[in-house]
Write an enzyme that holds these catalytic residues in place. Structure first.
Site, PDB file in Angstrom:
ATOM      1  N   LYS A 107       4.143 121.586  92.325  1.00  0.00           N
ATOM      2  CA  LYS A 107       4.680 120.730  90.253  1.00  0.00           C
ATOM      3  C   LYS A 107       4.395 119.853  90.806  1.00  0.00           C
ATOM      4  O   LYS A 107       4.345 118.999  91.828  1.00  0.00           O
ATOM      5  CB  LYS A 107       5.694 121.405  90.691  1.00  0.00           C
ATOM      6  CG  LYS A 107       6.097 121.358  88.864  1.00  0.00           C
ATOM      7  CD  LYS A 107       6.084 122.147  87.912  1.00  0.00           C
ATOM      8  CE  LYS A 107       6.464 122.124  86.278  1.00  0.00           C
ATOM      9  NZ  LYS A 107       6.594 123.197  86.310  1.00  0.00           N
TER      10      LYS A 107
HETATM   11  P1  NAD Z   1       6.359 121.227  74.905  1.00  0.00           P
HETATM   12  O1  NAD Z   1       6.750 120.069  75.590  1.00  0.00           O
HETATM   13  O2  NAD Z   1       6.059 121.584  74.816  1.00  0.00           O
HETATM   14  O3  NAD Z   1       8.268 121.472  74.365  1.00  0.00           O
HETATM   15  C1  NAD Z   1       9.544 120.729  74.625  1.00  0.00           C
HETATM   16  C2  NAD Z   1      10.311 120.458  73.359  1.00  0.00           C
HETATM   17  O4  NAD Z   1      11.806 120.306  73.795  1.00  0.00           O
HETATM   18  C3  NAD Z   1       9.789 120.088  72.483  1.00  0.00           C
HETATM   19  O5  NAD Z   1       9.684 120.195  71.346  1.00  0.00           O
HETATM   20  C4  NAD Z   1      10.852 118.489  72.365  1.00  0.00           C
HETATM   21  O6  NAD Z   1      11.085 117.574  71.306  1.00  0.00           O
HETATM   22  C5  NAD Z   1      12.023 119.175  73.005  1.00  0.00           C
HETATM   23  N1  NAD Z   1      13.055 118.655  73.112  1.00  0.00           N
HETATM   24  C6  NAD Z   1      13.070 117.493  74.384  1.00  0.00           C
HETATM   25  N2  NAD Z   1      14.259 116.650  74.831  1.00  0.00           N
HETATM   26  C7  NAD Z   1      14.812 117.146  74.293  1.00  0.00           C
HETATM   27  C8  NAD Z   1      16.236 117.264  74.145  1.00  0.00           C
HETATM   28  N3  NAD Z   1      17.023 116.488  74.878  1.00  0.00           N
HETATM   29  N4  NAD Z   1      17.206 118.010  73.727  1.00  0.00           N
HETATM   30  C9  NAD Z   1      16.276 118.839  72.603  1.00  0.00           C
HETATM   31  N5  NAD Z   1      15.071 119.184  72.560  1.00  0.00           N
HETATM   32  C10 NAD Z   1      14.534 118.423  73.947  1.00  0.00           C
HETATM   33  O7  NAD Z   1       7.469 122.260  76.663  1.00  0.00           O
HETATM   34  P2  NAD Z   1       7.738 123.389  76.908  1.00  0.00           P
HETATM   35  O8  NAD Z   1       6.190 123.664  77.552  1.00  0.00           O
HETATM   36  O9  NAD Z   1       8.265 123.773  75.827  1.00  0.00           O
HETATM   37  O10 NAD Z   1       8.496 123.375  78.293  1.00  0.00           O
HETATM   38  C11 NAD Z   1       9.755 123.453  78.374  1.00  0.00           C
HETATM   39  C12 NAD Z   1      10.677 123.809  79.234  1.00  0.00           C
HETATM   40  O11 NAD Z   1      10.308 125.159  80.164  1.00  0.00           O
HETATM   41  C13 NAD Z   1      10.286 123.047  80.419  1.00  0.00           C
HETATM   42  O12 NAD Z   1      11.593 123.155  81.235  1.00  0.00           O
HETATM   43  C14 NAD Z   1       9.282 123.568  81.345  1.00  0.00           C
HETATM   44  O13 NAD Z   1       9.704 123.338  82.610  1.00  0.00           O
HETATM   45  C15 NAD Z   1       9.580 125.113  81.067  1.00  0.00           C
HETATM   46  N6  NAD Z   1       8.335 125.881  81.417  1.00  0.00           N
HETATM   47  C16 NAD Z   1       6.979 125.846  80.076  1.00  0.00           C
HETATM   48  C17 NAD Z   1       5.722 125.934  80.156  1.00  0.00           C
HETATM   49  C18 NAD Z   1       5.144 126.257  80.296  1.00  0.00           C
HETATM   50  O14 NAD Z   1       4.372 127.153  80.439  1.00  0.00           O
HETATM   51  N7  NAD Z   1       4.779 125.979  79.024  1.00  0.00           N
HETATM   52  C19 NAD Z   1       6.285 127.879  81.991  1.00  0.00           C
HETATM   53  C20 NAD Z   1       7.337 127.422  82.307  1.00  0.00           C
HETATM   54  C21 NAD Z   1       8.239 127.207  82.245  1.00  0.00           C
END
Ligand code: NAD
Length: 476
Positions: A107
């Site tokens: 990561k």
């Molecule tokens: P992203 O940046 O696209 O979206 C995150 C969202 O959460 C945003 O809309 C943001 O405004 C919101 N947010 C941030 N802090 C917040 C809070 N305190 N309260 C409420 N909303 C909040 O990110 P993502 O890619 O969707 O990732 C989200 C989670 O999923 C992370 O934990 C990431 O590690 C996990 N994840 C993502 C992927 C991927 O393919 N993108 C894969 C596996 C896991």
């Protein structure tokens, strides 16, 4: 950052690992070898922006190299630190093992608030970060393959791929150095939606498991279930959209940074997403009730809670107040290990992160294979498949023309049956198959072993066993 009286994110992951490892019979020392993070590289680099040099801090952590390349996203957030990337790298190891993606865990992260920078500035910063990692083989198609995570997406992955290609002009597999790229830069259909799609497939599979559903106290299928989702970013948006549009679930709450929206009749996910894109948050959205203290909505009654924003949002401070009978961890580490125990005692079923959000790495695996094979999935067989099905359809039509037999083909059958699968359909089929198989591998343990008290423990048991076998095959 660890909350007061609670372990850090990495410690939390380790504690969950330890709980499962204690139920296994691993050779001395191997348990620790699997748990510890192999290496974490910290880089500090300067970029000249707006007339002055700004220094950025970034990390790339490699948790386990029992399989190579190692794989894991790159996150852009102010909260990024060594503890966090190490926790996320460890989760990647277990996740890849669970869904049988042939990678070790890694990561990366950069301490940055991407919203504070113009696009050309972000490109400069990303290219410089990629340069620092690539020159140490921490980006490399056969050693370490990043992907998007919080705060990054297709655009950043395209910059990283291009930066690597510029530095490795004769590497014919250069495009496989990173996944989550746009289609025109070597990406794969269905990668952007993959993690949210995986959450949907995971829930569908859960609702096919009558024993699991009974343990949660829920009944029936997804149709009509009330869902609260936290974070309407890549993962949360796609999960909420597919569940409401295709499975009949009602999105009764959406929690974002600036507050939450609730509506017992269900929120229009696309309309909320468009509102956020235009106004920067959910505040002012007209078709729902606004709640300023958004995190309180995690405690609202609903059938399924989907934390899809960030880690540690369900902790010892609010775990007792959670009312959802089923939580699916779309984000990584949204429940601290202390809260995990409280929720388990309350009988809440948790579909763990290492499984729930594995759709992203699964489709990343397909993209990496596509890049290495230098050909789009389906390109060779699609028309051949159509030709063969055409023969069958012609034969059926000939028979149905026979008045004595009295057959007719259903409307639409010909079009649907004739069409060979395109890349998107193949990706979705591969993802669905992966999510079903992984669920079954952990659920069978959950139902059969009395000491596998929950799905998380069962998932760790499957993953640790696979990683251990890999190490043993290497002679460790
Ligand atoms: P992203 O940046 O696209 O979206 C995150 C969202 O959460 C945003 O809309 C943001 O405004 C919101 N947010 C941030 N802090 C917040 C809070 N305190 N309260 C409420 N909303 C909040 O990110 P993502 O890619 O969707 O990732 C989200 C989670 O999923 C992370 O934990 C990431 O590690 C996990 N994840 C993502 C992927 C991927 O393919 N993108 C894969 C596996 C896991």
């Amino acid at each position: 950052m660890a909350r007061k009286n609670e372990p850090s994110f990495r410690e939390s992951v380790d504690m969950m690992f330890n709980r499962a490892a204690a139920l296994m019979d691993l050779p001395p020392g191997l348990e620790e070898k699997i748990r510890v993070c192999n290496a974490t590289y910290t880089v500090r680099f300067g970029v000249r922006l707006r007339g002055q040099i700004q220094t950025f801090v970034g990390y790339r952590s490699v948790h386990s190299e029992h399989m190579e390349p190692v794989k894991g996203g790159i996150r852009y957030a102010m909260s990024v630190n060594q503890d966090e990337v190490e926790a996320l790298a460890a989760l990647m190891t277990y996740k890849c093992a669970l869904v049988e993606a042939p990678f070790g865990g890694s990561k990366g992260g950069l301490c940055i608030d991407p919203r504070q920078y113009e696009e050309h500035e972000l490109e400069q910063i990303t290219r410089r970060f990629a340069y620092e990692l690539a020159k140490r083989d921490l980006i490399n198609p056969s050693q370490n393959v990043p992907a998007p995570d919080m705060g990054t997406g297709e655009r950043e992955m395209a910059w990283i791929a291009d930066q690597y290609a510029r530095m490795n002009t004769t590497d014919i597999n250069a495009r496989a150095c990173v996944t989550g790229k746009p289609l025109n830069a070597g990406g794969i259909a269905g990668r952007v939606e993959a993690t949210g799609r995986g959450v949907q497939y995971a829930l569908r599979e859960f609702f096919r498991d009558s024993q699991g559903v009974a343990k949660s106290g829920l009944t029936g299928k997804l149709d009509g279930k009330r869902v609260i989702v936290q974070g309407l970013g890549n993962v949360g948006y796609h999960a909420a959209k597919f569940l409401s549009e295709e499975d009949g679930a009602l999105i009764t709450g959406i929690i974002e940074r600036d507050g939450a929206l609730v509506s017992k009749d269900g929120l229009d996910v696309d309309a909320v997403r468009n509102w956020i894109a235009k106004h920067g948050g959910v505040t002012g959205y007209p078709d729902g009730t606004y709640v300023a203290d958004g995190t309180k909505v995690l405690e609202e009654p609903c059938d399924i809670l989907i934390p899809a924003a960030m880690e540690g949002v369900i902790h010892l401070g609010n775990a007792k107040k959670i009312k959802a009978p089923l939580i699916i961890e779309a984000a990584n580490g949204p429940i601290t290990s202390g809260a995990d125990e409280v929720l388990r005692d309350k009988g809440i079923v948790i579909i763990p992160d290492m499984y729930a959000n594995a759709g992203g790495v699964t489709v990343s695996y397909f993209e990496w294979v596509k890049n290495l094979s230098h050909i789009r999935f389906g390109r060779m067989q699609r028309r051949a498949e159509e030709t063969r099905t055409q023969m069958l359809v012609d034969e059926l039509e000939r028979l149905s023309a026979d008045k004595e037999l009295g057959w007719t083909l259903s409307p639409g059958f010909k079009q649907n049956y004739l069409r060979g699968a395109d890349e998107l359909e193949l990706v979705r089929s591969g993802l669905d198959d992966t999510m079903r198989a992984a669920y079954q591998s952990m659920a069978s343990i959950w139902h059969e072993r009395a000491d596998a008290v929950d799905l998380r423990t069962a998932a760790y048991l499957v993953s640790i066993d696979r990683v251990a076998k890999s190490y043993r095959a290497k002679g460790l």
